[in-house]
Design a protein around this motif. Structure first.
Motif, PDB file in Angstrom:
ATOM      1  N   TYR B  61       4.973   4.098   0.642  1.00 15.12           N
ATOM      2  CA  TYR B  61       6.291   4.361  -0.272  1.00 15.12           C
ATOM      3  C   TYR B  61       6.014   5.647  -0.926  1.00 15.12           C
ATOM      4  CZ  TYR B  61       7.429  -0.481   0.772  1.00 15.12           C
ATOM      5  OH  TYR B  61       7.776  -1.828   1.093  1.00 15.12           O
ATOM      6  N   SER B  62       4.859   6.288  -0.841  1.00 15.60           N
ATOM      7  CA  SER B  62       4.532   7.382  -1.706  1.00 15.60           C
ATOM      8  C   SER B  62       3.510   8.296  -1.028  1.00 15.60           C
ATOM      9  CB  SER B  62       4.305   6.805  -3.078  1.00 15.60           C
ATOM     10  OG  SER B  62       3.908   7.934  -3.785  1.00 15.60           O
ATOM     11  N   PHE B  64       1.117  10.044  -3.060  1.00 21.39           N
ATOM     12  CA  PHE B  64       0.492  10.461  -4.275  1.00 21.39           C
ATOM     13  C   PHE B  64      -1.076   9.848  -4.155  1.00 21.39           C
ATOM     14  CE2 PHE B  64       4.656  11.070  -6.212  1.00 21.39           C
ATOM     15  CZ  PHE B  64       4.470  12.582  -6.592  1.00 21.39           C
ATOM     16  N   ASN B  66      -2.273   6.794  -3.854  1.00 28.49           N
ATOM     17  CA  ASN B  66      -2.886   5.799  -4.559  1.00 28.49           C
ATOM     18  C   ASN B  66      -3.604   4.920  -3.754  1.00 28.49           C
ATOM     19  OD1 ASN B  66      -1.401   6.350  -7.047  1.00 28.49           O
ATOM     20  ND2 ASN B  66       0.556   5.725  -5.686  1.00 28.49           N
ATOM     21  N   GLU B  95      17.887   4.038  -0.907  1.00 28.49           N
ATOM     22  CA  GLU B  95      17.450   4.390  -2.255  1.00 28.49           C
ATOM     23  C   GLU B  95      15.811   4.463  -2.347  1.00 28.49           C
ATOM     24  OE1 GLU B  95      18.810   1.379  -4.819  1.00 28.49           O
ATOM     25  OE2 GLU B  95      17.778   2.343  -6.672  1.00 28.49           O
ATOM     26  N   ARG B  96      15.298   3.381  -1.747  1.00 27.44           N
ATOM     27  CA  ARG B  96      13.819   3.427  -1.693  1.00 27.44           C
ATOM     28  C   ARG B  96      13.182   4.246  -0.821  1.00 27.44           C
ATOM     29  NH1 ARG B  96      10.230  -0.085  -2.462  1.00 27.44           N
ATOM     30  NH2 ARG B  96      11.921  -1.390  -3.267  1.00 27.44           N
ATOM     31  N   ASN B  99      12.623   8.221  -1.949  1.00 22.97           N
ATOM     32  CA  ASN B  99      11.557   8.720  -2.860  1.00 22.97           C
ATOM     33  C   ASN B  99      10.552   9.263  -1.969  1.00 22.97           C
ATOM     34  OD1 ASN B  99       9.629   8.382  -5.051  1.00 22.97           O
ATOM     35  ND2 ASN B  99       8.766   6.893  -4.252  1.00 22.97           N
ATOM     36  N   GLN B 103       9.485  13.645  -1.663  1.00 23.80           N
ATOM     37  CA  GLN B 103       8.044  13.987  -1.794  1.00 23.80           C
ATOM     38  C   GLN B 103       7.633  14.795  -0.458  1.00 23.80           C
ATOM     39  OE1 GLN B 103       5.283  10.810  -2.511  1.00 23.80           O
ATOM     40  NE2 GLN B 103       6.387   9.933  -4.006  1.00 23.80           N
TER      41      GLN B 103
END
Lengths: 83, 244
Positions: B61-62, B64, B66, B95-96, B99, B103
């Motif tokens: 989802y990202s 960064f 994590n 929308e999801r 993100n 990035q």
């Protein structure tokens, strides 16, 4: 007037209610994670249902279902939206 | 025959692996939950006298860092520098997906976006204006349905055009507040002296300001391992590396 007085946290929203996020009061990695999942200011969250023991509770956020524990949902501030 | 490397990035369950299989003809199985694609699968696909090597990055989802998945995906895009990062978005949940898209656009300008699951979106009555999205994001946006083999020719053509340098992109870059932009600009200038055009200086600056320790360590390793002599030696030293 201190705005936090009129804001509620997400855990206070009841099942079926829609909640507009205004602030996420968390720091560090967990905040990052919540933002990535769609818990961002301006987002509208729908309270779906609670697990058998009442915690965690599942929410619809950005088109997906995500469950949060009370520790987390208590730090997400905003307003229940009129239905 | 020239071989180009294409990295597939996207959220979990956006059909990345379906697209991967459709293009490479492999039967790589991935399941219906996040984090299934742990090691990087790669496969080949030939198109008009060129060869694409596809790398199926973990769905996240990202980026960064994590989790291990996010770190793998991010490090691949930034440090391995594929010819194209193919961003697979779920048309039914843009929308999801966006993100992650923003990035990736901060990390590299060699990006093609494909809107997958267009058939699902249509069923749900969702209309996506690919042209407008392409304009806003500043990179090509191609609607596809990997499951039904729809749009894959157009996609292949765009991939080839970008690999051969025939497409110029102007990726959307997030503007931060004034104070932050000032700091970013300062760091970016210094970072440029160290990494040159090798790695995306603005993105690195943003990550450093965010206090991303893991990234600093990875960067040190990369700079120390590179054998480009004096400049890198100086760079490693400048970053306080003992491992020269």
């Amino acid at each position: 007037m201190d705005e936090t007085n009129i804001l509620q946290h997400l855990h206070q929203a009841s099942l079926g209610e829609r909640f507009l996020i205004e602030r996420v009061d968390i720091q560090g990695e967990l905040k990052r994670r919540l933002l990535d999942l769609g818990f961002v200011p301006g987002a509208v969250i729908e309270v779906l249902k609670a697990s058998p023991l009442g915690d965690p509770i599942s929410y619809r956020v950005a088109g997906t279902v995500i469950a949060l524990r009370q520790e987390e949902s208590q730090l997400i501030w905003g307003k229940v939206m009129p239905s | 025959m020239r071989t180009y490397t294409i990295a597939l990035a996207g959220n979990p369950n956006t059909g990345k692996s379906t697209l991967f299989n459709a293009l490479t003809g492999l039967k790589q199985h991935t399941g219906n939950w996040s984090g299934k694609t742990v090691s990087l699968a790669s496969g080949y696909y030939e198109y008009k006298n060129s060869r694409f090597r596809f790398i199926d990055l973990p769905g996240t989802y990202s980026l960064f860092s994590n989790s291990a998945d996010e770190e793998v995906a991010r490090d691949y895009i930034v440090f391995e520098k594929p010819d194209v990062t193919l961003l697979v978005l779920d048309s039914t949940a843009l929308e999801r997906s966006l993100n992650l898209a923003l990035q990736v656009l901060e990390m590299t300008d060699r990006v093609i976006v494909c809107l997958n699951l267009m058939d699902e979106a249509k069923k749900k009555g969702i209309k996506v204006d690919a042209g407008k999205l392409a304009q806003k994001l500043g990179v090509p946006v191609i609607p596809i349905s990997a499951r039904n083999n729809e749009g894959l020719d157009t996609l292949s053509e765009q991939l080839l055009l970008m690999c051969t340098g025939s497409i110029r992109t102007t990726p959307y870059r997030m503007k931060y507040n004034e104070r932050l932009e000032e700091e970013i600009a300062k760091l970016e200038t210094e970072l440029k002296l160290i990494v040159g055009d090798e790695y995306p200086a603005r993105w690195l600056a943003i990550r450093l300001l965010d206090g991303d320790r893991k990234l600093i360590d990875t960067l040190k390793q990369k700079l120390a391992a590179s054998d480009r002599g004096g400049m890198i030696y100086g760079a490693a030293k400048a970053l306080g590396s003992t491992n020269r």
